[in-house]
Structures are given as C-alpha cells and as structure tokens.
Enzyme design. Structure first.
Site, short mmCIF file in Angstrom:
data_model
loop_
_atom_site.label_atom_id
_atom_site.label_comp_id
_atom_site.label_asym_id
_atom_site.label_seq_id
_atom_site.Cartn_x
_atom_site.Cartn_y
_atom_site.Cartn_z
N ASP A 112 -10.82 -21.74 -16.95
CA ASP A 112 -9.67 -21.49 -16.07
C ASP A 112 -10.07 -20.45 -15.03
O ASP A 112 -10.93 -19.61 -15.28
CB ASP A 112 -8.49 -20.91 -16.87
N ARG A 162 -11.74 -28.60 -11.40
CA ARG A 162 -10.28 -28.76 -11.43
C ARG A 162 -9.71 -28.06 -10.20
O ARG A 162 -9.82 -26.85 -10.07
CB ARG A 162 -9.70 -28.12 -12.69
C1 FAD Z 1 -3.68 -28.76 -15.49
C2 FAD Z 1 -3.45 -27.52 -14.70
C3 FAD Z 1 -4.32 -26.46 -14.85
C4 FAD Z 1 -4.13 -25.29 -14.10
N1 FAD Z 1 -5.06 -24.29 -14.19
C5 FAD Z 1 -4.94 -23.21 -13.38
C6 FAD Z 1 -5.94 -22.20 -13.34
O1 FAD Z 1 -6.98 -22.27 -14.03
N2 FAD Z 1 -5.75 -21.13 -12.52
C7 FAD Z 1 -4.63 -21.02 -11.72
O2 FAD Z 1 -4.51 -20.05 -10.97
N3 FAD Z 1 -3.66 -21.96 -11.76
C8 FAD Z 1 -3.78 -23.04 -12.56
N4 FAD Z 1 -2.79 -24.00 -12.57
C9 FAD Z 1 -1.48 -23.71 -11.90
C10 FAD Z 1 -1.49 -24.11 -10.44
O3 FAD Z 1 -2.35 -23.25 -9.73
C11 FAD Z 1 -0.08 -24.05 -9.85
O4 FAD Z 1 0.40 -22.74 -9.94
C12 FAD Z 1 0.92 -24.98 -10.51
O5 FAD Z 1 0.34 -26.19 -10.89
C13 FAD Z 1 2.08 -25.31 -9.55
O6 FAD Z 1 1.58 -25.94 -8.39
P1 FAD Z 1 1.76 -27.51 -8.07
O7 FAD Z 1 0.46 -27.99 -7.55
O8 FAD Z 1 2.28 -28.25 -9.22
O9 FAD Z 1 2.72 -27.55 -6.79
P2 FAD Z 1 4.14 -26.90 -6.50
O10 FAD Z 1 4.34 -27.07 -5.03
O11 FAD Z 1 4.26 -25.54 -7.09
O12 FAD Z 1 5.12 -27.86 -7.29
C14 FAD Z 1 5.34 -29.23 -6.94
C15 FAD Z 1 6.50 -29.75 -7.78
O13 FAD Z 1 6.10 -29.78 -9.16
C16 FAD Z 1 7.13 -29.36 -10.01
N5 FAD Z 1 6.70 -28.12 -10.71
C17 FAD Z 1 5.63 -27.35 -10.40
N6 FAD Z 1 5.51 -26.33 -11.27
C18 FAD Z 1 6.52 -26.45 -12.13
C19 FAD Z 1 6.94 -25.71 -13.26
N7 FAD Z 1 6.29 -24.62 -13.67
N8 FAD Z 1 8.04 -26.13 -13.92
C20 FAD Z 1 8.71 -27.24 -13.53
N9 FAD Z 1 8.35 -27.98 -12.47
C21 FAD Z 1 7.30 -27.60 -11.77
C22 FAD Z 1 8.34 -29.13 -9.13
O14 FAD Z 1 9.05 -30.34 -9.08
C23 FAD Z 1 7.73 -28.83 -7.78
O15 FAD Z 1 8.59 -29.14 -6.72
C24 FAD Z 1 -3.00 -25.18 -13.25
C25 FAD Z 1 -2.15 -26.26 -13.09
C26 FAD Z 1 -2.36 -27.43 -13.78
C27 FAD Z 1 -1.44 -28.59 -13.55
#
Ligand code: FAD
Length: 283
Positions: A112, A162
C-alpha cells in the site's frame, strides 16, 4: 470490535471482522461470487520492532491460510506496519520474507502507499525487492505531483501497479488538491498503465467515469489488468463488473486496528457519516 458501538457498527460495513477466521469466511464468499481478494491486516505506524515483527508473523499466518483454504487471494501490506518509521532495514527484511512465502503459495504481495513522508522509501523499497523477487505490486497515488516520474521508474519492473487517487490529506506542494485535477491525472496515468506491456495494472477506483474509461482502454489491451474496489463500497457495481467478465479484486481489511482505516473512508464520502449517526441512535 472494541471502541464505541456506533463506530463498531459502521466498521462492519467496511471491515471483515477482527479475526483472520472472520476474514477467511468473507473472502470465501467473495471468491464464490467470482471476486478475487486482497487481505489487509489493519495496522500502521508501528513504533517498536517487536510489534513490527509480530505484524509480519501475522501476515505469514495469513498467507498460510490463503493456501490451506485455497483462496483466490493475495495480501496488501503497509510498510510502516512492518517498522519502516523505526528501521528501514527491518521493513525490507520483512517484505522480503512475505514475498518469499507468497511465492511458495503461488500468490503476490501489494505494498500500500501511505502518506507523503513515506513515498520515497516505499518506491525505493518496492524497486529493490521487486527487482530481487518479482512477485510484488505497489500502489501509486494519482494525486501526487511526483507520480508521472515514479510510474516511468517502476513500470518496467513487471509486477502489478495499483493506481488509486490517494487517501491522505497532503500539502499543495506535493499533491493535487482539486477533484477535477486528480481525476484528470488519474486518467492520464491510467492510459500510460493500460498501454504498458511490462506491468499488470490494478485500477483501484469506484469512480464511474474512470471505470468507463478503463473499459474502453481494456478493449484495446492484450495483457492482464484487474479492477480493485474496497469491501463494502459500490457492491452492486462490483457484481456488475464481474458479470460482464472483468477480473475484480476486493480489498478486504480485517483486524482490531480499524479506526484510522474507517476515518479515511468517512473522509472520502461524508455521506457515510449518516450510517454512523443511525448506528449511534440504535437503528
Ligand atoms: C482497492 C483499493 C486500494 C487502495 N489502496 C490505497 C493505497 O494504498 N493508498 C492510498 O492512499 N489510497 C488507497 N485507496 C483509496 C483511494 O486512494 C481513494 O481514496 C478511494 O478509493 C476513493 O477514491 P475513488 O477513486 O473511489 O473516487 P471518488 O471520487 O472518491 O469516489 C467515486 C464514487 O465512489 C463512491 N465512493 C468512494 N469512496 C467511497 C466510500 N469510502 N464509501 C462509499 N462510497 C464511496 C462514491 O459513490 C463516489 O461518488 C485504495 C482504494 C482502493 C479501491
């Protein structure tokens, strides 16, 4: 789960449970639904070597269970949980041990990405251990200004990258802060990754526009890629992607240290606080 009842109720939406046994049950169910899993033992910012070694041992046990239960799963690890902030050598040694055991079990390890204090060390350690071992992946955050350079540095190493937007609050000097800029950066980096033959992209987002773009780019891609999403987030969309034939991996956290993880999920979507409030009033 310890801490207050409302926090606990909300945590159950995003976390498999406190014990590995609970995570194994949830992982088996996800596998039965056609989804791969990445098991994440919750924990970060470990400040003593004993706790860092204990976290490594727990991850080794986790890999053993993946093999015993024949799960379609890998592990996701934070380097500060393996002692990065106290002794970089200890973190390198531990990630090497995990990589070796994962290799025996026929699976992989994803590192991560944490906040910007650790980006440099994480990229450096990934580069070293992936070059030596070959079965690692690393998360890269689209919002970091340095990411285009990091991608060029890491993309040729094989393994999996990722791509996520980034979950930590960062100063403007190091990270893009507006949603439109972050989304545009993600789209550019996604194009770079999906055009690369030397890495297996893992597209970690719940953003509909970026998922649609991935599907378009995937139609021109020959090599493997997968979608990745968080346990409990957009579950209907997860099922739809699997039904459409796309590989999808669910990031499945478990363990007692769920509070920082939950705080980041709340920050991403303040609407989640509604679940928290309902739980607080016993609904
Ligand atoms: C498999 C995976 C691994 C990850 N690993 C890391 C990492 O190693 N380091 C790091 O900094 N970040 C990590 N993240 C988190 C990532 O950086 C984002 O903060 C997070 O995924 C929200 O961004 P989004 O791309 O979904 O878009 P956004 O624009 O935030 O969300 C798009 C849509 O998704 C839905 N959504 C998003 N988040 C949520 C939530 N928490 N609850 C409910 N609905 C939601 C909503 O409908 C929103 O409108 C990871 C995410 C995933 C999916």
């Amino acid at each position: 789960m310890t801490r207050t009842r409302p926090g606990k109720a909300l945590a159950h939406r995003f976390v498999a449970g406190e014990k590995l046994d609970e995570a194994v049950i949830v992982a088996s169910g996800l596998n039965a639904d056609g989804m791969k899993v990445s098991l994440d033992l919750l924990g970060e910012e470990v400040h003593d070597a004993v706790s860092a070694r204990a976290a490594c041992d727990e991850y080794l046990a986790c890999l053993d269970r993946i093999a015993e239960e024949e799960l379609d799963a890998n592990i996701s690890v934070k380097l500060t949980q393996l002692g990065l902030s106290i002794d970089e050598g200890l973190a390198v040694e531990s990630i090497g041990r995990l990589s070796d055991r994962a290799e025996e079990m026929g699976t992989t390890v994803t590192i991560d990405m944490e906040d910007s204090r650790y980006t440099d060390a994480t990229v450096r350690i990934y580069e070293k251990v992936q070059t030596d071992r070959g079965n690692l992946g690393v998360a890269i955050q689209a919002y970091m200004r340095r990411t285009p350079d990091d991608l060029q540095r890491l993309i040729g190493l094989g393994g999996h990258i990722r791509l996520c937007k980034g979950a930590y609050v960062e100063p403007e000097e190091v990270a893009l802060t507006s949603k439109s800029e972050v989304d545009a950066a993600f789209a550019n980096q996604l194009r770079t990754l999906m055009n690369a033959t030397t890495t297996a992209p893992a597209v970690a987002t719940h953003d509909q526009g970026l998922i649609d773009l991935t599907r378009t780019l995937a139609s021109r891609r020959e090599g493997y890629f997968e979608f990745q999403m968080l346990y409990g987030v957009r579950t209907t969309l997860q099922a739809e992607l699997v039904a459409a034939g796309y590989p999808l991996r669910v990031y499945l956290p478990f363990g007692s240290q769920w509070y920082p993880y939950l705080t980041r999920r709340l920050a991403e979507r303040p609407a989640n606080a509604w679940f928290f409030a309902r739980a607080a009033f016993g609904n």
